[in-house]
Design a protein around this motif. Structure first.
Motif, mmCIF file in Angstrom:
data_model
loop_
_atom_site.group_PDB
_atom_site.id
_atom_site.type_symbol
_atom_site.label_atom_id
_atom_site.label_comp_id
_atom_site.label_asym_id
_atom_site.label_seq_id
_atom_site.Cartn_x
_atom_site.Cartn_y
_atom_site.Cartn_z
ATOM 1 N N VAL A 8 36.347 40.726 36.844
ATOM 2 C CA VAL A 8 36.696 41.064 38.272
ATOM 3 C C VAL A 8 36.575 43.160 38.149
ATOM 4 N N GLU A 9 37.243 43.704 37.315
ATOM 5 C CA GLU A 9 36.893 44.883 36.689
ATOM 6 C C GLU A 9 35.772 45.331 37.828
ATOM 7 N N ARG A 10 34.654 44.867 36.760
ATOM 8 C CA ARG A 10 33.151 45.071 36.644
ATOM 9 C C ARG A 10 33.359 45.058 38.447
ATOM 10 N N TYR A 11 33.238 44.390 38.740
ATOM 11 C CA TYR A 11 32.885 43.274 40.322
ATOM 12 C C TYR A 11 33.009 44.521 41.041
ATOM 13 N N ASP A 44 31.582 48.047 41.195
ATOM 14 C CA ASP A 44 30.246 47.794 41.641
ATOM 15 C C ASP A 44 29.942 47.272 43.626
ATOM 16 N N HIS A 45 30.783 46.989 44.124
ATOM 17 C CA HIS A 45 31.345 46.476 44.797
ATOM 18 C C HIS A 45 32.011 47.525 46.028
ATOM 19 N N PHE A 46 32.961 47.885 45.099
ATOM 20 C CA PHE A 46 34.583 48.402 46.195
ATOM 21 C C PHE A 46 34.044 49.203 47.506
ATOM 22 N N GLU A 47 33.103 50.091 48.347
ATOM 23 C CA GLU A 47 32.552 51.148 48.705
ATOM 24 C C GLU A 47 32.684 49.334 50.241
ATOM 25 N N LEU A 100 36.205 37.734 44.746
ATOM 26 C CA LEU A 100 36.989 37.843 43.674
ATOM 27 C C LEU A 100 37.379 36.667 43.068
ATOM 28 N N ALA A 101 38.035 36.059 43.390
ATOM 29 C CA ALA A 101 38.454 34.179 42.499
ATOM 30 C C ALA A 101 37.163 33.896 42.191
ATOM 31 N N LEU A 133 42.294 47.055 45.016
ATOM 32 C CA LEU A 133 40.691 48.136 45.730
ATOM 33 C C LEU A 133 41.342 49.386 46.747
ATOM 34 N N LEU A 134 42.183 49.175 46.724
ATOM 35 C CA LEU A 134 42.348 49.787 47.272
ATOM 36 C C LEU A 134 42.831 51.224 46.351
ATOM 37 N N ASN A 135 43.296 50.849 45.168
ATOM 38 C CA ASN A 135 44.157 51.898 44.146
ATOM 39 C C ASN A 135 42.268 52.646 43.606
#
Length: 326
Positions: free
Chosen positions: A203-206, A209-212, A220-221, A247-249
């Motif tokens: 989940v962290e890697r995902y 890679d896609h936070f933008e 995510l689930a 995600l916001l952080n």
């Protein structure tokens, strides 16, 4: 992740050294510790509430202390740090400890602490008389770690804003309020297992890679291989944060890097890290960092904020628990 050290200091900064010269050690309501949880003051033995503060600018340090037999020990982080708390070789906490984190040790309990970054804490020793033995809360106050406790954070903020000018009565009132707050805390009704590390890493890697772009809870689930309900509960147990908050952080941390190292305008940075408008970006940035982005940029220009890993949660026993206060 979360608020970096400089941002945390912006909203919980200790008073300047001038007050330190004007107020003698014997009249200070907040005593400076000579060592971690070490107070060189005879009055500490007779006061029912004793407040002190501890700062360490070293990148790494190790400490150990035992709570007095008639006191509860409460620590509130003033800045974000990385910490590992252990007792008898069992891990109580290991990970990022954000500003505002509260942790408690019961009487006669030893605790070892390792800090992997500079740290600053307010420590409060509270007489056990403030926690009647018949209260069910007393059993849960041993090794209690709250990654988010807004009330405790605001109480300590009010205290340190007065600095060495705070009088004993005011400080004692803050300590009593904190004691009442802890006595009224309700532990989780059901223990939720933390998200396994291998799922959490996925989940962290995902997110990295896609936070933008917009990432849904269902997405995510699916990455974690769990239902939405189970994923949300286990993710919060593992990190102390809801997926949306995480995600916001993450976005804010990347925004800090862009603010500090580039001249890009705020609107462009907001879009680059996943916010649809500059207004929303500014609102979230200020809530998390304590400052609007423009002011934060002026204070941190040219520095490269370090992206921190999310908190880790490991319980030492079935009674140990880590929760995120609502």
């Amino acid at each position: 992740m979360l608020t970096d050290l400089q941002a945390a200091r912006a909203w919980m900064q200790f008073p300047g050294s001038r007050c330190d010269l004007e107020v003698s050690h014997e009249t200070q309501a907040i005593v400076r510790e000579s060592g971690w949880r070490r107070i060189d003051r005879t009055e500490a033995a007779i006061e029912d509430i004793m407040i002190s503060r501890w700062e360490d600018s070293r990148e790494a340090s190790s400490h150990e202390a035992t709570t007095p037999e008639d006191r509860y020990f409460v620590g509130i982080a003033l800045t974000t740090t990385r910490a590992k708390l252990t007792r008898d070789r069992q891990i109580v906490f290991d990970g990022t400890m954000p500003a505002g984190t509260l942790y408690v040790s019961a009487p006669s309990r030893s605790l070892a602490a390792q800090f992997q970054s500079p740290c600053a804490f307010v420590h409060v020793l509270i007489s056990a008389d403030h926690f009647p033995a018949q209260l069910p809360t007393t059993e849960t106050l041993d090794d209690l770690v709250l990654l988010r406790d807004p009330l405790a954070a605001e109480l300590v903020k009010a205290l340190v804003e007065h600095g060495d000018a705070a009088d004993r009565e005011f400080a004692h009132c803050i300590g009593q309020t904190l004691a009442m707050h802890l006595a009224r805390l309700e532990p989780p009704r059901a223990r939720v297992n933390a998200l396994p590390k291998w799922r959490l890493r996925r989940v962290e890697r995902y997110i990295a890679d896609h936070f933008e772009r917009c990432i849904s809870l269902s997405e995510l689930a699916h990455v974690a291989g769990l239902s939405r309900m189970h994923f949300a509960a286990q993710f919060r147990a593992a990190t102390g944060y809801r997926p949306r908050e995480y995600l916001l952080n993450h976005r804010v941390e990347h925004a800090k890097m862009l603010l500090a190292t580039t001249e890009r305008p705020l609107t462009e940075i907001a879009l680059a890290v996943g916010f649809s408008t500059q207004a929303h970006f500014s609102t979230v940035f200020r809530r998390i960092s304590g400052q609007p982005p423009a002011r934060w940029r002026l204070a941190n220009k040219g520095e490269r904020p370090e992206l921190e890993a999310p908190p880790r949660r490991r319980a030492a026993s079935d009674r140990d628990w880590i929760a995120a206060a609502a």
